[in-house]
Design an enzyme around this catalytic site. Structure first.
Site, short mmCIF file in Angstrom:
data_model
loop_
_atom_site.label_atom_id
_atom_site.label_comp_id
_atom_site.label_asym_id
_atom_site.label_seq_id
_atom_site.Cartn_x
_atom_site.Cartn_y
_atom_site.Cartn_z
N HIS A 1 38.51 40.66 38.74
CA HIS A 1 37.27 41.21 39.49
C HIS A 1 37.58 42.53 40.26
O HIS A 1 38.82 42.76 40.65
CB HIS A 1 36.89 40.19 40.71
CG HIS A 1 37.94 39.58 41.41
ND1 HIS A 1 38.26 40.48 42.66
CD2 HIS A 1 38.76 38.73 41.76
CE1 HIS A 1 39.19 39.99 43.04
NE2 HIS A 1 39.74 38.83 42.80
N ASP A 2 36.62 43.32 40.05
CA ASP A 2 36.56 44.70 40.52
C ASP A 2 37.59 45.49 40.27
O ASP A 2 38.00 46.66 40.66
CB ASP A 2 37.18 44.21 42.27
CG ASP A 2 36.19 43.77 42.92
OD1 ASP A 2 35.04 43.93 42.98
OD2 ASP A 2 36.52 42.74 43.28
N GLY B 1 43.05 41.19 40.65
CA GLY B 1 41.95 42.00 41.21
C GLY B 1 42.09 43.24 41.89
O GLY B 1 43.40 43.61 42.18
#
Length: 266
Positions: free
Chosen positions: A123-124, A141
């Site tokens: 994520h991200d 992440g």
């Protein structure tokens, strides 16, 4: 949606937006919040879901899982996103997750990236363009990877690490701190050994600029200077070699923005 390019066993949600020439292989599943641009290919047994926007001419090989929810216990079902640009090759068993509201809310992959088998992009993450991420690389992440970086197979990166443009990271490396632009190295932990001269030459950097970047590397890693002192002396390099000013500035800006500290020679 019906198309001769969508296999009868594939499931494409009614809300999905696929360009007319997108091919979807057997047993693949496309979610309702997905859009896929012209010329893209989704191989067999892929799942593409979440709020995912994919550009043109991407090729997803068999068994990819794209746009799945983030592997973050704080995630509470928010409609976070994944954005993928144009011309990417995504090989078998790659996983790319959507973002989280604790960051910008969007995971991004730019253009013309080569993502090899079993890579995980968490994520991200913000991945630039023209990168090569080799087999089984694991990106935690919030990692940023700039354009033209190469990450060797089986390497792993800590959360929030930044990897600069034109770097070349050897296989099985453990990346715990930021890696400045132009660096080549490897190890657990990652150890820089010099400037990625061959890669820079292939991308059109002049011999003069590569030489100046080698001098900048020496300031950073061979002169027993602090990062701040090295940056000050890089300004003098820029004055002495105005034709290489921008190339050095990319390094200076990266060093000034680093919050985790940079990987150092051991």
């Amino acid at each position: 949606m019906t198309s001769s390019l969508i296999h009868p066993t594939a499931i494409v949600a009614p809300g999905a937006q696929l360009a007319a020439d997108v091919a979807v292989g057997p047993y693949s599943i496309i979610g309702e919040h997905v859009s896929i641009g012209a010329g893209s290919i989704v191989g067999p047994h892929c799942v593409i879901d979440g709020h995912t926007r994919i550009g043109a001419n991407n090729n997803f090989y068999r068994f990819c899982s794209i746009g799945g929810m983030p592997q973050d216990k704080k995630y509470a079902g928010e409609p976070t996103c994944l954005e993928i640009g144009d011309g990417n090759t995504v090989r078998e068993y790659v996983t790319i997750n959507t973002g989280t509201v604790q960051d910008v809310g969007t995971t991004r992959l730019g253009d013309d990236n080569w993502i090899m088998a079993y890579v995980h992009i968490a994520h991200d993450c913000q991945i630039g363009s023209h990168t090569v991420i080799a087999n089984s690389v694991q990106l935690a992440g919030h990692i940023h990877i700039d354009d033209w970086a190469i990450v060797g197979g089986l390497s792993a990166s800590h959360q929030f690490v930044r990897i600069g443009a034109h770097t070349m990271i050897g296989g099985t490396s453990s990346i715990r701190q930021d890696i400045p632009p132009y660096i080549i190295g490897a190890g657990d932990p990652f150890r820089p050994v010099g400037i990625n001269s061959e890669g820079l030459s292939r991308r059109g950097f002049s011999a003069e600029t590569i030489g100046v970047l080698k001098d900048a590397y020496k300031l950073l890693y061979r002169r027993q200077l602090s990062v701040e002192q090295a940056v000050e002396q890089m300004a003098e390099l820029q004055q002495q070699h105005p034709e290489s000013h921008q190339a050095v500035q990319v390094l200076v800006d990266f060093l000034k923005a680093s919050t985790r500290g940079i990987a150092r020679a051991q």
